[in-house]
Design an enzyme around this catalytic site. Sequence first.
Site, PDB file in Angstrom:
ATOM      1  N   VAL A  20       0.818  -1.217   0.000  1.00 11.47           N
ATOM      2  CA  VAL A  20       0.000   0.000   0.000  1.00 11.47           C
ATOM      3  C   VAL A  20       0.847   1.260   0.000  1.00 11.47           C
ATOM      4  O   VAL A  20       0.303   2.372  -0.054  1.00 11.47           O
ATOM      5  CB  VAL A  20      -0.974   0.038   1.197  1.00 11.47           C
ATOM      6  CG1 VAL A  20      -2.005  -1.060   1.090  1.00 11.47           C
ATOM      7  CG2 VAL A  20      -0.223  -0.029   2.517  1.00 11.47           C
ATOM      8  N   THR A  23       6.614   1.894   2.618  1.00  9.40           N
ATOM      9  CA  THR A  23       8.020   2.278   2.547  1.00  9.40           C
ATOM     10  C   THR A  23       8.184   3.689   2.007  1.00  9.40           C
ATOM     11  O   THR A  23       8.980   4.476   2.533  1.00  9.40           O
ATOM     12  CB  THR A  23       8.795   1.264   1.682  1.00  9.40           C
ATOM     13  OG1 THR A  23       8.687  -0.033   2.277  1.00  9.40           O
ATOM     14  CG2 THR A  23      10.256   1.644   1.571  1.00  9.40           C
ATOM     15  N   LYS A  44      13.221  -1.333  10.731  1.00 12.33           N
ATOM     16  CA  LYS A  44      12.373  -2.367  10.135  1.00 12.33           C
ATOM     17  C   LYS A  44      12.524  -3.620  10.982  1.00 12.33           C
ATOM     18  O   LYS A  44      13.562  -4.298  10.932  1.00 12.33           O
ATOM     19  CB  LYS A  44      12.816  -2.646   8.694  1.00 12.33           C
ATOM     20  CG  LYS A  44      11.986  -3.697   7.961  1.00 12.33           C
ATOM     21  CD  LYS A  44      10.690  -3.123   7.438  1.00 12.33           C
ATOM     22  CE  LYS A  44       9.940  -4.148   6.587  1.00 12.33           C
ATOM     23  NZ  LYS A  44       8.684  -3.611   6.046  1.00 12.33           N
ATOM     24  N   THR A  48      11.232  -9.406   4.882  1.00 12.06           N
ATOM     25  CA  THR A  48      11.088 -10.711   4.235  1.00 12.06           C
ATOM     26  C   THR A  48      11.348 -10.596   2.734  1.00 12.06           C
ATOM     27  O   THR A  48      11.426  -9.493   2.189  1.00 12.06           O
ATOM     28  CB  THR A  48       9.688 -11.291   4.475  1.00 12.06           C
ATOM     29  OG1 THR A  48       8.711 -10.434   3.869  1.00 12.06           O
ATOM     30  CG2 THR A  48       9.392 -11.408   5.963  1.00 12.06           C
ATOM     31  N   ASP A  57      13.508  -2.679   2.430  1.00 15.81           N
ATOM     32  CA  ASP A  57      12.759  -1.445   2.656  1.00 15.81           C
ATOM     33  C   ASP A  57      13.633  -0.352   3.258  1.00 15.81           C
ATOM     34  O   ASP A  57      13.521   0.824   2.882  1.00 15.81           O
ATOM     35  CB  ASP A  57      11.559  -1.728   3.561  1.00 15.81           C
ATOM     36  CG  ASP A  57      10.522  -2.594   2.875  1.00 15.81           C
ATOM     37  OD1 ASP A  57      10.528  -2.659   1.626  1.00 15.81           O
ATOM     38  OD2 ASP A  57       9.707  -3.228   3.577  1.00 15.81           O
ATOM     39  N   GLU A 116       8.770   0.717  10.626  1.00 17.21           N
ATOM     40  CA  GLU A 116       7.936   0.250   9.515  1.00 17.21           C
ATOM     41  C   GLU A 116       7.575  -1.216   9.694  1.00 17.21           C
ATOM     42  O   GLU A 116       8.445  -2.085   9.764  1.00 17.21           O
ATOM     43  CB  GLU A 116       8.647   0.437   8.172  1.00 17.21           C
ATOM     44  CG  GLU A 116       7.730   0.055   7.008  1.00 17.21           C
ATOM     45  CD  GLU A 116       8.428   0.034   5.663  1.00 17.21           C
ATOM     46  OE1 GLU A 116       7.873  -0.595   4.737  1.00 17.21           O
ATOM     47  OE2 GLU A 116       9.515   0.614   5.543  1.00 17.21           O
TER      48      GLU A 116
END
Length: 244
Positions: A20, A23, A44, A48, A57, A116
Amino acid sequence: MTNGNGWTGPVLVTGTDTEVGKTVVTAAIAAAAQAAGLRVAVVKPGQTGTATGDPGDVDSVTRLAAPLTGRTLASYPDPLAPLAAARVAEVEPLELYTAVDAVREEADKHDLVLVEGAGGLLVPMGLRPSGEPWTVADLAVSLGAPAVVVARAGLGTLNHTALTLEALERRAIPAGVVIGAWPAEPELVHWLNLSDLVPNLLGAVPTGAGGMDPGVFRRSAPGWLTPALYGVLDDWRAWAEEIS
């Protein structure tokens, strides 16, 4: 927490779903806060999908916003929820209080720590000492952190956003919403959703912002965010008229 102008300390960046724009929104907040003179860290907890070799990210945020500190606590090869990815990789899942301590460590050295998440608010991130799964919502509660909810602009976003905000409210976590990818040519559904989201809205990042030149991104970011996130956007009606 606020410093009289915007949110400070640990701040969770979560989303209504995966992909969405968390990041890019994290990078925009980092850029705006640094332009306002804050020392910013980005953490973070669980990255993954590292087997693809694509930038993580934190790497993407660093390229766009160059925060003072960027830190990933745990990385896993498979593109799954972090707890599932840890199990598939047969490695120890991230423990909740390891994440809490890491964020607090950065909060001692920075004015703003953007944390995040992965996917949505209740995605299993790791395990508690008891062996029970924990989520980024649990992390926010443990840290006493407010949350930025990154939402889609289009159809379905009102329900997903309302569910996420309700889950945060039940946990007494203050929250606001940022649209993660505002379309270049918005349609009626986008304008209607914007109108409904305005009471909780803290910003709207344009589609494609992640592909901008980093210098342009950093100069532009304050214009996408309200003062709570160190931006200059203070009149949604004027903003809508300007971009329409």
